[in-house]
Design a protein around this motif. Structure first.
Motif, PDB file in Angstrom:
ATOM      1  N   MET A   1      -3.456  11.669   1.607  1.00 62.41           N
ATOM      2  CA  MET A   1      -4.005  10.400   2.001  1.00 62.41           C
ATOM      3  C   MET A   1      -3.115   9.760   3.046  1.00 62.41           C
ATOM      4  O   MET A   1      -2.280   8.934   2.743  1.00 62.41           O
ATOM      5  CB  MET A   1      -4.107   9.493   0.791  1.00 62.41           C
ATOM      6  N   THR A   2      -3.327  10.139   4.267  1.00 57.34           N
ATOM      7  CA  THR A   2      -2.506   9.596   5.346  1.00 57.34           C
ATOM      8  C   THR A   2      -3.283   8.608   6.207  1.00 57.34           C
ATOM      9  O   THR A   2      -2.781   8.132   7.192  1.00 57.34           O
ATOM     10  CB  THR A   2      -1.988  10.739   6.233  1.00 57.34           C
ATOM     11  N   PRO A  13      -1.579  -0.794  12.029  1.00 52.94           N
ATOM     12  CA  PRO A  13      -2.102  -0.649  10.672  1.00 52.94           C
ATOM     13  C   PRO A  13      -1.703  -1.831   9.788  1.00 52.94           C
ATOM     14  O   PRO A  13      -0.617  -2.373   9.916  1.00 52.94           O
ATOM     15  CB  PRO A  13      -1.456   0.646  10.178  1.00 52.94           C
ATOM     16  N   THR A  14      -2.637  -2.234   8.921  1.00 51.20           N
ATOM     17  CA  THR A  14      -2.364  -3.347   8.007  1.00 51.20           C
ATOM     18  C   THR A  14      -2.250  -2.887   6.560  1.00 51.20           C
ATOM     19  O   THR A  14      -1.712  -3.604   5.745  1.00 51.20           O
ATOM     20  CB  THR A  14      -3.470  -4.399   8.112  1.00 51.20           C
ATOM     21  N   THR A  15      -2.776  -1.733   6.241  1.00 50.41           N
ATOM     22  CA  THR A  15      -2.726  -1.230   4.878  1.00 50.41           C
ATOM     23  C   THR A  15      -2.310   0.230   4.904  1.00 50.41           C
ATOM     24  O   THR A  15      -2.926   1.034   5.575  1.00 50.41           O
ATOM     25  CB  THR A  15      -4.105  -1.365   4.207  1.00 50.41           C
ATOM     26  N   THR A  16      -1.268   0.533   4.157  1.00 48.06           N
ATOM     27  CA  THR A  16      -0.772   1.894   4.095  1.00 48.06           C
ATOM     28  C   THR A  16      -1.179   2.526   2.769  1.00 48.06           C
ATOM     29  O   THR A  16      -1.543   1.809   1.825  1.00 48.06           O
ATOM     30  CB  THR A  16       0.760   1.898   4.208  1.00 48.06           C
ATOM     31  N   PRO A  17      -1.097   3.837   2.657  1.00 47.26           N
ATOM     32  CA  PRO A  17      -1.407   4.487   1.379  1.00 47.26           C
ATOM     33  C   PRO A  17      -0.524   3.977   0.232  1.00 47.26           C
ATOM     34  O   PRO A  17      -0.996   3.861  -0.890  1.00 47.26           O
ATOM     35  CB  PRO A  17      -1.144   5.966   1.663  1.00 47.26           C
ATOM     36  N   GLU A  18       0.740   3.650   0.536  1.00 45.12           N
ATOM     37  CA  GLU A  18       1.634   3.141  -0.517  1.00 45.12           C
ATOM     38  C   GLU A  18       1.148   1.788  -1.033  1.00 45.12           C
ATOM     39  O   GLU A  18       1.180   1.514  -2.235  1.00 45.12           O
ATOM     40  CB  GLU A  18       3.071   3.015   0.009  1.00 45.12           C
ATOM     41  N   LEU A  19       0.703   0.941  -0.110  1.00 43.08           N
ATOM     42  CA  LEU A  19       0.196  -0.371  -0.510  1.00 43.08           C
ATOM     43  C   LEU A  19      -1.086  -0.222  -1.327  1.00 43.08           C
ATOM     44  O   LEU A  19      -1.280  -0.910  -2.331  1.00 43.08           O
ATOM     45  CB  LEU A  19      -0.045  -1.242   0.719  1.00 43.08           C
ATOM     46  N   ILE A  20      -1.949   0.678  -0.921  1.00 40.22           N
ATOM     47  CA  ILE A  20      -3.188   0.930  -1.663  1.00 40.22           C
ATOM     48  C   ILE A  20      -2.853   1.431  -3.064  1.00 40.22           C
ATOM     49  O   ILE A  20      -3.456   0.993  -4.053  1.00 40.22           O
ATOM     50  CB  ILE A  20      -4.080   1.944  -0.915  1.00 40.22           C
ATOM     51  N   ALA A  21      -1.875   2.338  -3.165  1.00 35.99           N
ATOM     52  CA  ALA A  21      -1.468   2.857  -4.481  1.00 35.99           C
ATOM     53  C   ALA A  21      -0.932   1.735  -5.361  1.00 35.99           C
ATOM     54  O   ALA A  21      -1.280   1.645  -6.540  1.00 35.99           O
ATOM     55  CB  ALA A  21      -0.420   3.958  -4.312  1.00 35.99           C
ATOM     56  N   ARG A  22      -0.099   0.864  -4.800  1.00 37.76           N
ATOM     57  CA  ARG A  22       0.449  -0.258  -5.589  1.00 37.76           C
ATOM     58  C   ARG A  22      -0.677  -1.173  -6.082  1.00 37.76           C
ATOM     59  O   ARG A  22      -0.667  -1.627  -7.227  1.00 37.76           O
ATOM     60  CB  ARG A  22       1.458  -1.054  -4.769  1.00 37.76           C
ATOM     61  N   MET A 152      -4.375   6.809 -10.313  1.00 32.54           N
ATOM     62  CA  MET A 152      -3.737   8.126 -10.274  1.00 32.54           C
ATOM     63  C   MET A 152      -4.100   8.882  -8.999  1.00 32.54           C
ATOM     64  O   MET A 152      -3.279   9.586  -8.427  1.00 32.54           O
ATOM     65  CB  MET A 152      -4.121   8.954 -11.504  1.00 32.54           C
ATOM     66  N   GLU A 153      -5.329   8.718  -8.525  1.00 33.48           N
ATOM     67  CA  GLU A 153      -5.738   9.381  -7.291  1.00 33.48           C
ATOM     68  C   GLU A 153      -4.951   8.856  -6.095  1.00 33.48           C
ATOM     69  O   GLU A 153      -4.606   9.619  -5.191  1.00 33.48           O
ATOM     70  CB  GLU A 153      -7.240   9.182  -7.056  1.00 33.48           C
ATOM     71  N   TYR A 154      -4.678   7.565  -6.078  1.00 34.99           N
ATOM     72  CA  TYR A 154      -3.950   6.972  -4.959  1.00 34.99           C
ATOM     73  C   TYR A 154      -2.441   7.116  -5.076  1.00 34.99           C
ATOM     74  O   TYR A 154      -1.729   6.943  -4.096  1.00 34.99           O
ATOM     75  CB  TYR A 154      -4.307   5.486  -4.810  1.00 34.99           C
ATOM     76  N   SER A 155      -1.952   7.389  -6.275  1.00 28.40           N
ATOM     77  CA  SER A 155      -0.501   7.495  -6.468  1.00 28.40           C
ATOM     78  C   SER A 155       0.017   8.794  -5.870  1.00 28.40           C
ATOM     79  O   SER A 155      -0.603   9.851  -6.031  1.00 28.40           O
ATOM     80  CB  SER A 155      -0.154   7.477  -7.951  1.00 28.40           C
ATOM     81  N   PRO A 156       1.167   8.739  -5.203  1.00 25.98           N
ATOM     82  CA  PRO A 156       1.786   9.987  -4.752  1.00 25.98           C
ATOM     83  C   PRO A 156       2.102  10.865  -5.963  1.00 25.98           C
ATOM     84  O   PRO A 156       2.399  10.353  -7.046  1.00 25.98           O
ATOM     85  CB  PRO A 156       3.076   9.526  -4.069  1.00 25.98           C
ATOM     86  N   LYS A 157       2.028  12.156  -5.773  1.00 26.33           N
ATOM     87  CA  LYS A 157       2.193  13.093  -6.888  1.00 26.33           C
ATOM     88  C   LYS A 157       3.490  12.853  -7.646  1.00 26.33           C
ATOM     89  O   LYS A 157       3.517  12.885  -8.877  1.00 26.33           O
ATOM     90  CB  LYS A 157       2.149  14.528  -6.355  1.00 26.33           C
ATOM     91  N   GLU A 158       4.569  12.559  -6.936  1.00 27.21           N
ATOM     92  CA  GLU A 158       5.863  12.392  -7.596  1.00 27.21           C
ATOM     93  C   GLU A 158       5.986  11.065  -8.346  1.00 27.21           C
ATOM     94  O   GLU A 158       6.938  10.860  -9.085  1.00 27.21           O
ATOM     95  CB  GLU A 158       7.009  12.528  -6.586  1.00 27.21           C
ATOM     96  N   GLN A 159       5.016  10.157  -8.183  1.00 26.27           N
ATOM     97  CA  GLN A 159       5.073   8.862  -8.876  1.00 26.27           C
ATOM     98  C   GLN A 159       3.986   8.688  -9.922  1.00 26.27           C
ATOM     99  O   GLN A 159       3.880   7.634 -10.535  1.00 26.27           O
ATOM    100  CB  GLN A 159       4.958   7.728  -7.855  1.00 26.27           C
TER     101      GLN A 159
END
Length: 197
Positions: A1-2, A13-22, A152-159
């Motif tokens: 998810m890049t 960009p205003t929204t990153t994958p990390e922000l979406i995951a949080r 879980m889908e948006y979370s990085p695998k390691e988190q």
């Protein structure tokens, strides 16, 4: 998810994958918190508040039966909601279903809080309470099958393990909040003789 989501007014960009995951993890945590708050609240508060919905003079067995049904009926709605919303989550998207389920249990809970008691509606008050508790359970079951997988889908695998643990912390935090809220309310408005109210 890049993929980055662009603000149409800005070229950055205003929204990153990390922000979406949080955000997804926060939404799932909130759902679990509300669910357990809704489960624990009746255990701590419903017994004394149930006199508002039932006629005076019922036997202890009848009161215990009504209490058990009011408590259990919400739990019975959860698997129904999971099946319904799980199906639509796959078809319409988990984010949309999360928003619908959270709005649904919010409205149902607010309607429960606004219900007139037995003195105003008679037996219809307990019937309305039961219907709204089922609706509450169905929408909370929908939250399970939408918000948690979405997080879980948006979370990085390691988190994913950490994020799942954070989401499930909603359960004990809800119990602590209900306990503190109940203790505070009993200090402010101690219970008295229900028959004199």
């Amino acid at each position: 998810m890049t993929t980055l989501y662009l603000n149409p007014n800005l070229a950055e960009p205003t929204t990153t994958p990390e922000l979406i995951a949080r955000r997804a993890v926060r939404a799932a945590y909130f759902g679990f918190f509300v669910d357990m708050f809704e489960v624990y609240l009746p255990i701590a508060v419903l017994a004394p508040a149930l006199v508002y919905f039932i006629p005076a003079g019922l036997s202890a067995a009848a009161k215990a039966t009504i209490f058990s049904v009011v408590f259990a009926i919400s739990l019975m709605g959860r698997p129904i909601g999971s099946m319904i919303f799980g199906h639509f989550g796959d078809r319409l998207g988990r984010r949309r279903i999360t928003l619908i389920s959270v709005a649904g249990f919010t409205v149902a809970t607010l309607l429960i809080a606004a219900l007139p008691g037995y003195a105003a509606w008679g037996g219809a008050s307990i019937a309305a309470l039961l219907v709204l508790r089922v609706a509450d359970g169905i929408f909370i079951g929908g939250e399970y099958t939408a918000a948690n997988p979405l997080a879980m889908e948006y979370s990085p695998k390691e988190q994913r393990g950490l994020n799942a643990a954070l989401i499930h912390m909603g359960y004990p935090v809800a119990l602590v909040c209900v306990s503190l809220l109940t203790a505070s309310m009993l200090k402010v408005a101690p219970g008295g003789d229900a028959g004199s109210a």
